[in-house]
Design a protein around this motif. Sequence first.
Motif, mmCIF file in Angstrom:
data_model
loop_
_atom_site.group_PDB
_atom_site.id
_atom_site.type_symbol
_atom_site.label_atom_id
_atom_site.label_comp_id
_atom_site.label_asym_id
_atom_site.label_seq_id
_atom_site.Cartn_x
_atom_site.Cartn_y
_atom_site.Cartn_z
ATOM 1 N N LYS A 268 108.983 -7.804 -81.936
ATOM 2 C CA LYS A 268 107.591 -7.722 -81.497
ATOM 3 C C LYS A 268 106.762 -8.839 -82.131
ATOM 4 N N ALA A 269 107.028 -9.097 -83.400
ATOM 5 C CA ALA A 269 106.294 -10.166 -84.089
ATOM 6 C C ALA A 269 106.630 -11.528 -83.484
ATOM 7 N N VAL A 270 107.909 -11.756 -83.179
ATOM 8 C CA VAL A 270 108.326 -13.015 -82.561
ATOM 9 C C VAL A 270 107.632 -13.185 -81.209
ATOM 10 N N HIS A 271 107.591 -12.117 -80.421
ATOM 11 C CA HIS A 271 106.930 -12.167 -79.114
ATOM 12 C C HIS A 271 105.437 -12.481 -79.283
ATOM 13 N N MET A 272 104.814 -11.847 -80.240
ATOM 14 C CA MET A 272 103.388 -12.042 -80.472
ATOM 15 C C MET A 272 103.075 -13.496 -80.832
ATOM 16 N N ILE A 273 103.851 -14.074 -81.760
ATOM 17 C CA ILE A 273 103.624 -15.456 -82.171
ATOM 18 C C ILE A 273 103.874 -16.407 -81.001
ATOM 19 N N GLY A 274 104.913 -16.137 -80.229
ATOM 20 C CA GLY A 274 105.197 -16.976 -79.072
ATOM 21 C C GLY A 274 104.074 -16.958 -78.050
#
Length: 333
Positions: A268-274
């Motif tokens: 979820k964090a990776v998706h958010m930063i992307g």
Amino acid sequence: MTIREQLEEREAEYLSPYAARSKDSKGRKREEPQCDIRPVFQRDRDRILHCKAFRRLKQKTQVFLLPEGDHYRTRLTHTLEVSQNARTIAKALRLNEDLAEAIALGHDLGHTPFGHAGERALNNVYHFSHSEQSLRVVDCIEKDGKGLNLTWEVRDGILNHQTAGTPHTLEGAVVRLSDKLAYIYHDMDDAIRGGILTEEDIPAELRDILGNSCKARLNTMIHDVITNSMDSLEVHMSPTVDRAMKELRKFMFENVYLNPKAKGEEDKAVHMIGQLFEYYVKHTEALPKQFRDALEETDHAKEQIVCDYIAGMTDSYAVKKFHEYFVPGAWKI
């Protein structure tokens, strides 16, 4: 004679022949008058300690994303533990403690929100390394784009603090190793606190060499570094302790850093930063003025400036911005 000059003379008398001396620093990118009280590395330490990027580390993930409880490490407490390890080792080896401390306090200034998940997210969309970003922070992001104008030795240590780095001072080598010792100690402590591991899960052969508690293992490793690096041109451990440390690090990657309980929210964090990266690349007008100005005044790619902004965010600020741009107002709680 100024106080600074007296301290420089004291360094010449006391420090190991292999230590970096403040008076012999290769200097700063921009020349400036010397402080009458503080040698150059102490002055760098103070500049890092007072910069905004250092303060933001208190709200950046170390390993556990938004853990329940008050005692888990953050990127700031990790930095302080690295600094303490480095100062202990440097003092025992008669190296320059100010230089080691300055490198340690600055080594993670460029780290992303959400720990290595955030770093991975930015590296997925644009070349990103937190050690290189830490150098960008002190060179050209802090102080509204002016940078901190640190000495060559501190900048070298910050850039080369990771395993693949090759610092050009023994103090930099001390920090590179102290970083590993710190996270092996405190990430294991946090994992045990979080119920991910128990002490008995650690292979017995590693506990026999390093110790049967987090504290004992840190004590063993620091003593081993000091004993084996005394009056030497190299900072290193004995072969036995070095192998055990590497095996323990491998164990932690398999059982902590890749553990679903500790890392279940990382996607979820990776998706958010992307998503934030894509948004700012398309909407540069949403960047703060300093970063909009940087787009016009430098040769850096737009993607680099966006990385500069996102990497500087705290976890909570990144979440706030994601909600602002991607969550409909009626859905916000």
